[in-house]
Design a protein around this motif. Structure first.
Motif, short mmCIF file in Angstrom:
data_model
loop_
_atom_site.label_atom_id
_atom_site.label_comp_id
_atom_site.label_asym_id
_atom_site.label_seq_id
_atom_site.Cartn_x
_atom_site.Cartn_y
_atom_site.Cartn_z
N UNK A 28 -88.92 -129.87 -49.09
CA UNK A 28 -88.00 -130.50 -48.14
C UNK A 28 -88.63 -130.67 -46.76
N UNK A 29 -89.50 -129.72 -46.36
CA UNK A 29 -89.99 -129.69 -44.98
C UNK A 29 -91.51 -129.75 -44.88
N UNK A 30 -92.15 -130.33 -45.88
CA UNK A 30 -93.60 -130.55 -45.85
C UNK A 30 -94.34 -129.24 -45.58
N UNK A 31 -94.13 -128.28 -46.46
CA UNK A 31 -94.72 -126.97 -46.27
C UNK A 31 -95.73 -126.59 -47.32
N UNK A 32 -96.41 -125.50 -47.06
CA UNK A 32 -97.33 -124.89 -48.02
C UNK A 32 -97.00 -123.41 -48.11
N UNK A 33 -97.22 -122.84 -49.28
CA UNK A 33 -96.76 -121.50 -49.59
C UNK A 33 -97.92 -120.51 -49.59
#
Length: 290
Positions: A28-33
């Motif tokens: 949803x928020x253009x992230x990486x884990x």
């Protein structure tokens, strides 16, 4: 500024739904884990650690998986250094950093910038290595009764590290780094147990026994395999218990693990707790869209 995007931290006990929430937030928020798990760092330990699937890793970049082979040492200090590098890289590209996992020491060491002491002297490590589980448990209970209540008493490596740390608690920041937003998922005991049972059944169906045999063939009975669910499956492979008994013991040990994890996390007043991933997502969504 883009570089000032907060760090999202998702914690909770095993099988609480952390991974699903982290994927949802990342997409949803253009992230990486960034995975904060003391077992998914090992290569080949995939099914038994509920490591993110290949499809999930394709959809969203995951950091700090498959760092070392089973049998190799991997310290909290190494995790802290690698997590710092990962966040800096992610933020430099304007993406959202999402730290997720159930390994409380890994998470706290990073977000509160623990100043970790040096490893025990070689002589002391050799002395501890020579002790059996019962001796290590007795020593830890003597030198650090509080940690004795939280550590995995069946894990020799963690017992040794707990003894080494006793009396030398790391210095840390009072406030979390990176404007961290920390949420925890804490399902009802009934729901969590249902999740544990279903996940363990899926693990067995997906080839946990075969994965465990491959790991044994390649690495032997290394300490990393002395954890749920590998320990129980190894007992089944040896013929000591049936597959059904192994599954039952996996469920019990996972419930005990979840209790220890929650005991660790509930001491942290910075965590905002939710009963399910949907509620936690709504909280994070409101903050990140503001």
């Amino acid at each position: 500024m883009v570089a000032n995007r907060p760090l999202v931290v998702i914690v909770g006990p095993t099988a609480s739904g952390k991974s699903a929430l982290s994927l949802r937030i990342a997409q949803q928020f253009d992230g990486e884990i960034i995975c904060a798990d003391s077992r998914t760092i090992y290569t080949g330990m995939d099914i038994g650690t509920a490591k993110p699937s290949g499809a999930d890793q394709t959809a969203v970049r995951h950091w700090l998986l498959d760092q070392v082979e089973p049998g190799k040492a991997y310290s909290v200090a190494e995790f802290k250094q690698a997590a710092t590098a990962a966040v800096n890289d992610i933020r430099s590209r304007g993406k959202l950093s999402i730290l997720v996992g159930g390994s409380g020491l890994y998470i706290d060491a990073f977000i509160y910038d623990y100043q970790l002491g040096s490893q025990a002297a070689d002589e002391e490590r050799q002395r501890l290595d020579a002790l059996n589980l019962e001796q290590l448990q007795a020593e830890l209970q003597l030198v650090d009764p509080a940690e004795y209540q939280n550590v995995d008493l069946s894990n020799k490596r963690r017992l040794i590290r707990a003894i080494e740390r006793a009396g030398e608690r790391p210095k840390k920041r009072k406030k979390a780094l990176y404007q961290a937003i920390i949420v925890g998922i804490s399902p009802s005991p009934e729901q969590l147990y249902t999740n544990i049972v279903q996940r363990n059944q899926i693990m067995l169906k997906n080839g946990l026994i075969e994965e465990t045999q491959r790991l044994l063939d390649r690495y032997g009975a290394v300490e990393a395999l002395n954890t749920v669910p590998y320990k129980q499956v190894i007992e089944h492979i040896k013929g000591d218990i049936t597959a059904e008994q192994a599954l039952e013991q996996m469920d019990i040990k996972d419930r005990q693990l979840a209790k220890r994890q929650y005991t660790w996390f509930k001491r942290n007043p910075d965590i905002t707790w939710y009963n399910d991933g949907d509620s936690a997502f709504a909280h994070l969504e409101a903050i990140l869209e503001a």
